[in-house]
Design a protein around this motif. Structure first.
Motif, PDB file in Angstrom:
ATOM      1  N   GLN A 192      -6.805  -0.078  18.634  1.00 41.46           N
ATOM      2  CA  GLN A 192      -7.517   0.872  17.776  1.00 41.46           C
ATOM      3  C   GLN A 192      -6.557   1.598  16.841  1.00 41.46           C
ATOM      4  O   GLN A 192      -6.782   1.707  15.639  1.00 41.46           O
ATOM      5  N   PHE A 193      -5.474   2.105  17.408  1.00 40.38           N
ATOM      6  CA  PHE A 193      -4.507   2.865  16.619  1.00 40.38           C
ATOM      7  C   PHE A 193      -3.825   2.006  15.560  1.00 40.38           C
ATOM      8  O   PHE A 193      -3.421   2.505  14.514  1.00 40.38           O
TER       9      PHE A 193
ATOM     10  N   SER B 234       0.826  -1.197   0.000  1.00 36.42           N
ATOM     11  CA  SER B 234       0.000   0.000   0.000  1.00 36.42           C
ATOM     12  C   SER B 234       0.862   1.248   0.000  1.00 36.42           C
ATOM     13  O   SER B 234       0.595   2.207  -0.714  1.00 36.42           O
ATOM     14  N   THR B 235       1.950   1.248   0.820  1.00 38.27           N
ATOM     15  CA  THR B 235       2.843   2.396   0.877  1.00 38.27           C
ATOM     16  C   THR B 235       3.498   2.647  -0.468  1.00 38.27           C
ATOM     17  O   THR B 235       3.614   3.771  -0.935  1.00 38.27           O
ATOM     18  N   SER B 236       3.931   1.549  -1.137  1.00 34.82           N
ATOM     19  CA  SER B 236       4.579   1.681  -2.446  1.00 34.82           C
ATOM     20  C   SER B 236       3.635   2.296  -3.463  1.00 34.82           C
ATOM     21  O   SER B 236       4.010   3.168  -4.249  1.00 34.82           O
ATOM     22  N   GLU B 237       2.379   1.850  -3.452  1.00 37.25           N
ATOM     23  CA  GLU B 237       1.400   2.382  -4.401  1.00 37.25           C
ATOM     24  C   GLU B 237       1.123   3.852  -4.112  1.00 37.25           C
ATOM     25  O   GLU B 237       0.996   4.677  -5.027  1.00 37.25           O
TER      26      GLU B 237
ATOM     27  N   SER C 163      -3.252   5.459   8.009  1.00 36.37           N
ATOM     28  CA  SER C 163      -2.003   6.026   8.533  1.00 36.37           C
ATOM     29  C   SER C 163      -1.282   4.967   9.355  1.00 36.37           C
ATOM     30  O   SER C 163      -1.926   4.193  10.075  1.00 36.37           O
ATOM     31  N   ASP C 164       0.047   4.921   9.257  1.00 39.08           N
ATOM     32  CA  ASP C 164       0.842   4.028  10.103  1.00 39.08           C
ATOM     33  C   ASP C 164       1.144   4.756  11.417  1.00 39.08           C
ATOM     34  O   ASP C 164       1.698   5.862  11.405  1.00 39.08           O
TER      35      ASP C 164
ATOM     36  N   ILE D 209       2.118   8.665  11.851  1.00 42.16           N
ATOM     37  CA  ILE D 209       1.799   9.373  13.092  1.00 42.16           C
ATOM     38  C   ILE D 209       2.647   8.798  14.222  1.00 42.16           C
ATOM     39  O   ILE D 209       2.761   7.578  14.357  1.00 42.16           O
ATOM     40  N   CYS D 210       3.235   9.677  15.031  1.00 43.27           N
ATOM     41  CA  CYS D 210       3.921   9.240  16.255  1.00 43.27           C
ATOM     42  C   CYS D 210       3.138   9.739  17.458  1.00 43.27           C
ATOM     43  O   CYS D 210       2.933  10.951  17.614  1.00 43.27           O
ATOM     44  N   MET D 211       2.680   8.813  18.303  1.00 41.45           N
ATOM     45  CA  MET D 211       2.065   9.174  19.572  1.00 41.45           C
ATOM     46  C   MET D 211       3.199   9.387  20.578  1.00 41.45           C
ATOM     47  O   MET D 211       3.749   8.443  21.135  1.00 41.45           O
TER      48      MET D 211
END
Length: 405
Positions: A316-317, A285-288, A324-325, A302-304
């Motif tokens: 959940q996250f 998915s990231t490559s596409e 989003s990763d 995203i970094c928590m």
């Protein structure tokens, strides 16, 4: 794997492998500008430096530009020491005027606009008396949200690997009281202006809905420019997730049904418990996404930051449908001090190997920052059962994936 690197081995006395590269995922050295001179002597490979308010946006921009120029001339353009991050922290979100709902004819220096703004975004709303009027008059004229987004976009364009941060939501924060003569006389002039600086706290908080307006705008900008974000969340993990979910709606990743997985009829179908297959699907998915480079209303990663939420919320996250990763970063100061240490330990144990980051969250660069980074890396390695070299490599890989995709 050698015997010395076997999982579960305590690493307190093992030599620390700085040469493998240690990456601070979240720090604030521009809060003490005198410490910036110590960065070239630090052992850490890279500092992810946050901005939070009006006073430090240009400071972060300038030190990143300065170090980039110096390092490019000295080492032929090798990886620099500073990764700048531009964002408006929820503690200072009250200073932002939502001009998406305010008539364009308003003047940001107008006293009536300023008063109406602060009465709207603060809770409890300051009263029309001497105390309330004095508090409002002590606050800066609000800055239009559209201007903030435009300026941040320009800074990000100048620094093509820069992130957006520190942004987020905070239910606990209260604004400090206005400066007194005594406060001015005793203030530490080495500290960058704009923060609390030891002042007593007022009863006023920022309405969560206003915080969300400022957060959404910055998340959308991150999506537009394909940048990762660093998220502050205090007593607001559910609210933060709800904002993500709102922006993710309609963009969820395809997750195969049980029937499809049994039949093997979907290319790349995976079980949610099958980590290897999940990684393969996410990589595809990231490559596409990189090939098409669409403008999306949410950040790709995203970094928590210094995650303090419950372990139950991690699922959940990390749900495979989320587009989003999400990564989770930990600091000794916030996460592994009593009484919340066990909760943080449980979260670290529950995370996949490739979603863990480390940070100092420190306001001053130099040996103390290095020491905090070493301590938190050792702690994470012990919790995860990693040998030190294995852990430093994994954490470095995770940071690079978080930043660059």
């Amino acid at each position: 794997m050698s015997q010395d690197d076997s999982p579960g081995k305590e690493t307190h006395n093992d030599p620390f492998p700085w040469e493998l590269g240690v990456y601070d995922a979240h720090c604030h050295p521009t809060d003490i500008m005198a410490s910036i001179a110590e960065i070239p002597q630090m052992k850490a490979r890279k500092l992810t430096v946050m901005s939070t308010r009006g006073e430090d946006q240009d400071l972060v921009f300038n030190i990143a530009s300065k170090f980039s120029k110096e390092e490019n001339s000295n080492n032929g353009g090798n990886e620099g020491r500073i990764l700048p991050c531009f964002g408006w922290h929820p503690w200072f979100s009250y200073q932002i005027l939502d001009d998406t709902t305010t008539p364009e004819s308003t003047d940001e220096d107008d006293d009536d606009l300023k008063k109406a703004h602060y009465k709207k975004v603060l809770t409890p709303s300051p009263k029309d008396d001497d105390t309330g009027n004095h508090f409002i008059s002590s606050l800066p004229s609000p800055k239009p949200l559209s201007n903030l987004i435009t300026q941040t976009r320009t800074r990000l364009s100048t620094h093509p690997t820069a992130l957006i941060g520190e942004i987020g939501l905070d239910r606990a924060f209260r604004l400090p009281n206005p400066w007194t003569t005594k406060d001015f006389e005793t203030r530490d002039n080495t500290v960058t202006p704009g923060s609390r600086e030891g002042r007593k706290l007022s009863p006023y908080r920022v309405h969560l809905e206003h915080q969300k307006v400022v957060l959404r705008a910055q998340l959308r900008l991150a999506g537009e420019m394909g940048r990762a974000v660093s998220i502050h969340s205090v007593q607001a993990h559910g609210a933060v997730f709800d904002v993500f979910k709102e922006l993710w709606k309609g963009y969820e990743r395809r997750v195969a049904s049980r029937k499809e997985r049994r039949r093997g009829s979907v290319a790349g179908a995976y079980e949610e418990s099958d980590e290897d297959a999940a990684k393969a699907s996410q990589s595809k998915s990231t490559s596409e996404e990189e090939e098409k480079k669409p403008s999306l209303p949410f950040p790709p990663r995203i970094c928590m930051h210094s995650y303090s939420g419950p372990v139950e919320a991690v699922k959940q996250f990390l749900h495979l449908a989320n587009p989003s990763d999400v990564y989770f970063s930990f600091s000794n100061v916030i996460n592994f001090s009593a009484p919340g240490a066990q909760k943080a330990i449980d979260v670290v144990k529950a995370l996949p190997d490739d979603r863990v980051l480390v940070e100092s969250d420190l306001h001053t660069a130099g040996p103390v920052m290095d020491g905090l980074l070493e301590d938190v890396v050792r702690r994470i390695c012990e919790i995860r059962g990693w040998g030190l070299e294995e852990g430093v490599r994994k954490l470095g890989d995770n940071w690079r994936r978080f930043v660059h995709g």
